[in-house]
Write an enzyme that holds these catalytic residues in place. Structure first.
Site, PDB file in Angstrom:
ATOM      1  N   GLU A 140       0.850  -1.199   0.000  1.00 27.56           N
ATOM      2  CA  GLU A 140       0.000   0.000   0.000  1.00 27.56           C
ATOM      3  C   GLU A 140       0.883   1.245   0.000  1.00 27.56           C
ATOM      4  OE1 GLU A 140       0.048   2.067   2.747  1.00 27.56           O
ATOM      5  OE2 GLU A 140       1.297   0.801   4.011  1.00 27.56           O
ATOM      6  N   GLU A 144      -0.954   8.489   6.052  1.00 23.61           N
ATOM      7  CA  GLU A 144      -1.900   8.784   7.138  1.00 23.61           C
ATOM      8  C   GLU A 144      -2.432  10.190   6.930  1.00 23.61           C
ATOM      9  OE1 GLU A 144      -0.897   8.011  11.267  1.00 23.61           O
ATOM     10  OE2 GLU A 144       0.397   6.381  10.599  1.00 23.61           O
ATOM     11  N   CYS A 262       6.158   4.690   9.432  1.00 25.92           N
ATOM     12  CA  CYS A 262       6.626   4.077   8.175  1.00 25.92           C
ATOM     13  C   CYS A 262       8.081   4.400   7.832  1.00 25.92           C
ATOM     14  CB  CYS A 262       5.717   4.501   7.038  1.00 25.92           C
ATOM     15  SG  CYS A 262       3.995   4.139   7.363  1.00 25.92           S
ATOM     16  N   LYS A 265      10.829   3.037  10.272  1.00 30.64           N
ATOM     17  CA  LYS A 265      10.820   1.564  10.261  1.00 30.64           C
ATOM     18  C   LYS A 265      11.305   1.029   8.905  1.00 30.64           C
ATOM     19  CE  LYS A 265       6.595  -0.296   9.581  1.00 30.64           C
ATOM     20  NZ  LYS A 265       6.435  -1.192   8.442  1.00 30.64           N
ATOM     21  N   ARG A 327       3.573   7.963  16.851  1.00 28.76           N
ATOM     22  CA  ARG A 327       4.609   6.942  16.728  1.00 28.76           C
ATOM     23  C   ARG A 327       5.847   7.521  16.018  1.00 28.76           C
ATOM     24  NH1 ARG A 327       1.425   2.164  13.929  1.00 28.76           N
ATOM     25  NH2 ARG A 327       0.241   3.947  13.175  1.00 28.76           N
TER      26      ARG A 327
HETATM   27  C1  UGA Z   1       4.438   7.354   4.169  1.00 35.81           C
HETATM   28  C2  UGA Z   1       4.414   7.458   2.631  1.00 35.81           C
HETATM   29  O1  UGA Z   1       4.328   8.838   2.240  1.00 35.81           O
HETATM   30  C3  UGA Z   1       3.241   6.670   2.055  1.00 35.81           C
HETATM   31  O2  UGA Z   1       3.307   6.689   0.622  1.00 35.81           O
HETATM   32  C4  UGA Z   1       3.347   5.204   2.542  1.00 35.81           C
HETATM   33  O3  UGA Z   1       2.305   4.407   2.058  1.00 35.81           O
HETATM   34  C5  UGA Z   1       3.294   5.205   4.056  1.00 35.81           C
HETATM   35  O4  UGA Z   1       4.414   5.972   4.540  1.00 35.81           O
HETATM   36  C6  UGA Z   1       3.374   3.774   4.527  1.00 35.81           C
HETATM   37  O5  UGA Z   1       4.432   3.147   4.362  1.00 35.81           O
HETATM   38  O6  UGA Z   1       2.372   3.209   4.969  1.00 35.81           O
HETATM   39  P1  UGA Z   1       3.208   8.653   6.136  1.00 35.81           P
HETATM   40  O7  UGA Z   1       4.151   7.964   7.065  1.00 35.81           O
HETATM   41  O8  UGA Z   1       1.757   8.668   6.471  1.00 35.81           O
HETATM   42  O9  UGA Z   1       3.279   8.010   4.658  1.00 35.81           O
HETATM   43  O10 UGA Z   1       3.687  10.152   6.092  1.00 35.81           O
HETATM   44  P2  UGA Z   1       4.330  11.212   5.083  1.00 35.81           P
HETATM   45  O11 UGA Z   1       3.276  12.193   4.729  1.00 35.81           O
HETATM   46  O12 UGA Z   1       5.104  10.603   3.988  1.00 35.81           O
HETATM   47  O13 UGA Z   1       5.350  11.934   6.107  1.00 35.81           O
HETATM   48  C7  UGA Z   1       6.402  11.209   6.744  1.00 35.81           C
HETATM   49  C8  UGA Z   1       7.278  12.157   7.555  1.00 35.81           C
HETATM   50  O14 UGA Z   1       7.943  13.075   6.692  1.00 35.81           O
HETATM   51  C9  UGA Z   1       6.501  13.017   8.556  1.00 35.81           C
HETATM   52  O15 UGA Z   1       7.226  13.104   9.768  1.00 35.81           O
HETATM   53  C10 UGA Z   1       6.402  14.384   7.897  1.00 35.81           C
HETATM   54  O16 UGA Z   1       6.302  15.457   8.798  1.00 35.81           O
HETATM   55  C11 UGA Z   1       7.731  14.415   7.141  1.00 35.81           C
HETATM   56  N1  UGA Z   1       7.688  15.316   5.975  1.00 35.81           N
HETATM   57  C12 UGA Z   1       6.858  15.045   4.927  1.00 35.81           C
HETATM   58  C13 UGA Z   1       8.513  16.424   5.948  1.00 35.81           C
HETATM   59  O17 UGA Z   1       9.301  16.683   6.881  1.00 35.81           O
HETATM   60  N2  UGA Z   1       8.475  17.247   4.845  1.00 35.81           N
HETATM   61  C14 UGA Z   1       7.652  17.000   3.786  1.00 35.81           C
HETATM   62  O18 UGA Z   1       7.708  17.786   2.805  1.00 35.81           O
HETATM   63  C15 UGA Z   1       6.823  15.879   3.828  1.00 35.81           C
END
Ligand code: UGA
Length: 470
Positions: A140, A144, A262, A265, A327
């Site tokens: 997937e 979130e 995600c 990990k 988390r």
């Molecule tokens: C991430 C991936 O984006 C999804 O495609 C994937 O399906 C998911 O993991 C998963 O493996 O299930 P998610 O962990 O929900 O999704 O969050 P993201 O929106 O990607 O953000 C991850 C981290 O990066 C957060 O701490 C966020 O604050 C940080 N981030 C994100 C930034 O510091 N800058 C950005 O421009 C974007």
């Protein structure tokens, strides 16, 4: 098709609700009785936007009994694979799920692996406990807070496994791949690509995507840090990069490091996969290390200016905006670091209403309450509402005038006008009229183990005159 989903987390329930919406008969099995009751009661314990509404529209059953598996044409595995020892995922929930599938699922049922699992897991199950079923890796890509949007409009659907299962998987997703509800186009709807490959390739494709995005963010954070040290405007630099379609405009926001359930990990799992075959994945290793440094760099800037035993108001605890999930939240890592260094922390988050007891943080109901009497304010999550806060009220509530913005959500000019000394995470300026501060910051960081050496570079007060912005 009759679909049974194992695991009612955000991936499981989102997948279940979307498949039900597409016309399949879907049942969700959840072993945690508390969570099960909440889902049955029409509540969404995960607070995923739009999910509770969708659940009211579709027919989806929540059950506890694994015998339901015997009815399924397709079993969707969506159990957690949290970080375990040495960076490898803890597969205990997966093993329990596999055991139930082996016991109850019918022969030739298709088992769709939505959980993120190490490369080779599906082949292993196919060749042993699930030899009577068809095991297909179907990772997937749901963020979130945007899980429904990503499930209804995926950039691609990836699946891999025995050829006999391909038709079933294509059929399952046909409403998305054929009806063009998939890709959101700019006037040119295109079918969502359905990519069929080996199970191992599909498993690696998931780690590759998350590993790449995390690495991109580590690079972005480095550019932002460097921009500040050479008096360039990080926002202008990063914005310019986003226009290159080969780079893309998303995941370009610098911050205090990436977190969540995600990226931390999956990057470690990917590194463990590489280590396991004796491959030194040097770029990924550096990205992970940079993420640790990024947080340390920000913490050091706070500790440099805020004396021990002072109180810090921390705004934002979730790992990112749009979710109550803490988390692997950089905000919590920051709390641990600051309290360890002798600071007191009071905190506020628009979505988080409980914290681990050992954190020793006072959780407040509003930002103003959290800031009351604080010697410094720290923004640790990119909640859009933080950009709209009444900074004058915050300044009045706080004792000190330091504002550290780890996500660059607050306008430096507004902060300065409200009487704060503003520290951004980089040289980034959100106000079009704001100029980068004119000062010389020689680059002094050097690699020394896992930390940046000595006195912190960058992270300086905003020097714009008060009232220069809106
Ligand atoms: C991430 C991936 O984006 C999804 O495609 C994937 O399906 C998911 O993991 C998963 O493996 O299930 P998610 O962990 O929900 O999704 O969050 P993201 O929106 O990607 O953000 C991850 C981290 O990066 C957060 O701490 C966020 O604050 C940080 N981030 C994100 C930034 O510091 N800058 C950005 O421009 C974007």
């Amino acid at each position: 098709m009759r679909v049974t989903v194992l695991g009612a987390g955000y991936v499981g329930v989102t997948s279940a609700a979307v498949l039900a919406h597409l016309g399949h008969q879907v049942t969700c099995i959840e072993s945690d009785p508390t969570r099960l009751e909440r889902w049955r009661g029409g509540e969404d314990p995960l607070e995923e936007p739009g999910l509770a509404e969708l659940l009211r529209d579709v027919h989806l059953r929540f059950v506890e009994n694994p015998r339901e598996l015997s009815l399924a044409d397709v079993v969707v595995v969506a159990v957690g694979t949290p970080m375990g020892h040495n960076g490898t995922p803890d597969l205990s929930q997966l093993e329990a799920a596999t055991d139930e599938i082996r016991r109850f699922a019918r022969e030739r049922a298709v088992v769709l692996m939505r959980s993120t699992v190490p490369v080779g897991t599906c082949d292993r199950l196919q060749n042993a406990s699930l030899a009577d079923q068809y095991v297909v890796s179907n990772p997937e890509f749901l963020r979130e807070g945007h899980a429904l949007e990503d499930a209804f409009h995926p950039s691609r659907i990836i699946a891999g496994g025995p050829e006999e299962a391909r038709g079933v998987v294509e059929e399952l997703y046909r409403p998305i791949t054929r009806s063009r509800m998939g890709q959101k186009g700019n006037g040119h709807p295109a079918a969502t690509p359905f990519l069929w490959m080996s199970a191992r390739s599909a498993e690696l494709a998931k780690y590759a995507a998350n590993g790449f995005l995390a690495t991109k963010l580590s690079f972005v954070n480095e550019i932002a840090n460097l921009a500040q040290s050479v008096d360039a405007d990080a926002s202008a630099v990063l914005e310019s990069m986003g226009f290159d379609p080969r780079i893309g405009a998303q995941h370009l926001r610098p911050g205090l490091g990436w977190g969540g359930s995600c990226f931390p990990k999956d990057t470690r799992a990917l590194q463990a996969i590489a280590d396991g075959v004796g491959y030194d994945f040097v770029v990924l290793r550096a990205a992970i290390e940079q993420n640790t440094r990024q947080l340390c760099r920000f913490a050091e800037a706070i500790e440099k200016d805020v004396p021990r035993a002072s109180t810090v108001a921390l705004l934002g605890l979730a790992f990112k905006a749009g979710t109550p999930d803490t988390r692997e939240s950089p905000a919590l890592a920051l709390v641990r670091r600051l309290t360890h260094g002798g600071l007191h922390v009071s905190a506020y988050d628009p979505a988080v209403d409980a914290l681990p007891a050992d954190l020793g943080v006072r959780l407040r109901a509003t930002a103003v309450e959290a800031c009351a009497g604080a010697d410094a304010i720290v923004v640790a999550t990119e909640w859009p509402e933080f950009a709209e806060m009444d900074l004058v009220a915050l300044r009045r509530a706080a004792r000190g005038d330091l504002l550290f913005d780890g996500r660059e959500v607050i306008s430096p000019a507004k902060a300065t006008a409200a009487g704060f000394r503003y520290y951004g995470i980089s040289g980034l300026r959100r106000d079009p009229e704001a100029r980068p501060a004119q000062a010389s910051y020689p680059l002094r960081s050097r690699v020394d183990g896992a930390l940046v050496d000595g006195t912190l570079v960058g992270l300086r007060p905003n020097r714009e005159p008060a009232g220069s912005g809106p």
